[in-house]
Design a protein around this motif. Structure first.
Motif, mmCIF file in Angstrom:
data_model
loop_
_atom_site.group_PDB
_atom_site.id
_atom_site.type_symbol
_atom_site.label_atom_id
_atom_site.label_comp_id
_atom_site.label_asym_id
_atom_site.label_seq_id
_atom_site.Cartn_x
_atom_site.Cartn_y
_atom_site.Cartn_z
ATOM 1 N N PRO A 12 0.823 -1.215 0.000
ATOM 2 C CA PRO A 12 0.000 0.000 0.000
ATOM 3 C C PRO A 12 0.857 1.264 0.000
ATOM 4 O O PRO A 12 1.949 1.289 0.600
ATOM 5 C CB PRO A 12 -0.808 -0.117 1.303
ATOM 6 C CG PRO A 12 -0.098 -1.116 2.134
ATOM 7 C CD PRO A 12 0.709 -1.990 1.231
ATOM 8 N N ALA A 13 0.379 2.282 -0.655
ATOM 9 C CA ALA A 13 1.112 3.553 -0.721
ATOM 10 C C ALA A 13 1.280 4.174 0.653
ATOM 11 O O ALA A 13 2.167 5.018 0.854
ATOM 12 C CB ALA A 13 0.378 4.513 -1.662
ATOM 13 N N THR A 14 0.461 3.745 1.609
ATOM 14 C CA THR A 14 0.542 4.305 2.968
ATOM 15 C C THR A 14 1.683 3.697 3.788
ATOM 16 O O THR A 14 2.036 4.236 4.835
ATOM 17 C CB THR A 14 -0.786 4.054 3.715
ATOM 18 O OG1 THR A 14 -1.106 2.659 3.624
ATOM 19 C CG2 THR A 14 -1.918 4.869 3.111
ATOM 20 N N LEU A 15 2.260 2.581 3.305
ATOM 21 C CA LEU A 15 3.378 1.987 4.050
ATOM 22 C C LEU A 15 4.615 2.854 3.842
ATOM 23 O O LEU A 15 4.980 3.139 2.693
ATOM 24 C CB LEU A 15 3.653 0.561 3.561
ATOM 25 C CG LEU A 15 4.584 -0.270 4.446
ATOM 26 C CD1 LEU A 15 3.872 -0.665 5.741
ATOM 27 C CD2 LEU A 15 5.064 -1.514 3.700
ATOM 28 N N PRO A 16 5.281 3.277 4.937
ATOM 29 C CA PRO A 16 6.466 4.135 4.768
ATOM 30 C C PRO A 16 7.520 3.463 3.888
ATOM 31 O O PRO A 16 7.710 2.245 3.965
ATOM 32 C CB PRO A 16 6.978 4.305 6.207
ATOM 33 C CG PRO A 16 5.786 4.072 7.068
ATOM 34 C CD PRO A 16 4.946 3.055 6.338
ATOM 35 N N ARG A 17 8.180 4.248 3.068
ATOM 36 C CA ARG A 17 9.178 3.730 2.136
ATOM 37 C C ARG A 17 10.247 2.905 2.850
ATOM 38 O O ARG A 17 10.672 1.850 2.372
ATOM 39 C CB ARG A 17 9.820 4.898 1.373
ATOM 40 C CG ARG A 17 11.074 4.580 0.578
ATOM 41 C CD ARG A 17 10.817 3.633 -0.588
ATOM 42 N NE ARG A 17 10.161 4.323 -1.681
ATOM 43 C CZ ARG A 17 10.794 4.962 -2.662
ATOM 44 N NH1 ARG A 17 12.114 5.017 -2.668
ATOM 45 N NH2 ARG A 17 10.122 5.543 -3.627
ATOM 46 N N TYR A 76 1.336 -8.610 2.099
ATOM 47 C CA TYR A 76 1.026 -7.708 0.978
ATOM 48 C C TYR A 76 0.944 -8.453 -0.349
ATOM 49 O O TYR A 76 1.088 -7.851 -1.421
ATOM 50 C CB TYR A 76 2.078 -6.593 0.909
ATOM 51 C CG TYR A 76 2.204 -5.862 2.206
ATOM 52 C CD1 TYR A 76 1.161 -5.067 2.676
ATOM 53 C CD2 TYR A 76 3.346 -5.995 2.998
ATOM 54 C CE1 TYR A 76 1.245 -4.417 3.894
ATOM 55 C CE2 TYR A 76 3.440 -5.341 4.216
ATOM 56 C CZ TYR A 76 2.384 -4.557 4.650
ATOM 57 O OH TYR A 76 2.475 -3.923 5.865
#
Ligand SMILES: O=C(O)C[C@H]1C=CC(=O)O1
Length: 94
Positions: A12-17, A76
Motif C-alpha cells: 500500500p502507498a501508505t506503508l512508509p518507504r 502484501y
C-alpha cells in the motif's frame, strides 16, 4: 511435491518507504536462501508486473503454506497455488 505459485505484490502507498525497503531486503535474503536449499526451484518476474511465477519443491500442502506464510512480503501478497504432477510426455524427470 512441486507447486507453481503466482504471487502478486500489493504494497500500500501508505506503508512508509523505509518499511517497504526493509521488507523487500528481507524477502530477497529469504528467497535466495530458499533457492540455495532447493525449496524455491524457479523464480520468474512477470514482465510489466510486480508479480512472479515460482516453482516450489516441498513435502506437501502444509509445508508450502509454512514457507509462503513466512515470506516477509506475505501480508502484501495475493497468492494462488497450482499443484504440479508429472506429464507423461515430458522427457525430463522433475
Ligand atoms: O518480487 C517479487 O516478486 C516478490 C518476492 C519474491 C521474491 C522476492 O525477492 O520478492
Amino acid at each position: 511435491m512441486l507447486y507453481m505459485v503466482h504471487m502478486q505484490v500489493n504494497i500500500p502507498a501508505t506503508l512508509p518507504r523505509s518499511e517497504a525497503d526493509r521488507l523487500k531486503a528481507e524477502e530477497k535474503a529469504y528467497a535466495q536462501k530458499l533457492q540455495q536449499d532447493g525449496t524455491w526451484r524457479h523464480l520468474w518476474r512477470i514482465a510489466g508486473q510486480y508479480a512472479n511465477y515460482s516453482v516450489f519443491d516441498v513435502a506437501g500442502n502444509d509445508a508450502l503454506h509454512e514457507v509462503l506464510s513466512s515470506l516477509p512480503l506475505y501480508p502484501y501478497m495475493a497468492i494462488s497455488v497450482t499443484p504440479l504432477a508429472q506429464h507423461p510426455s515430458a522427457i525430463a524427470a522433475n
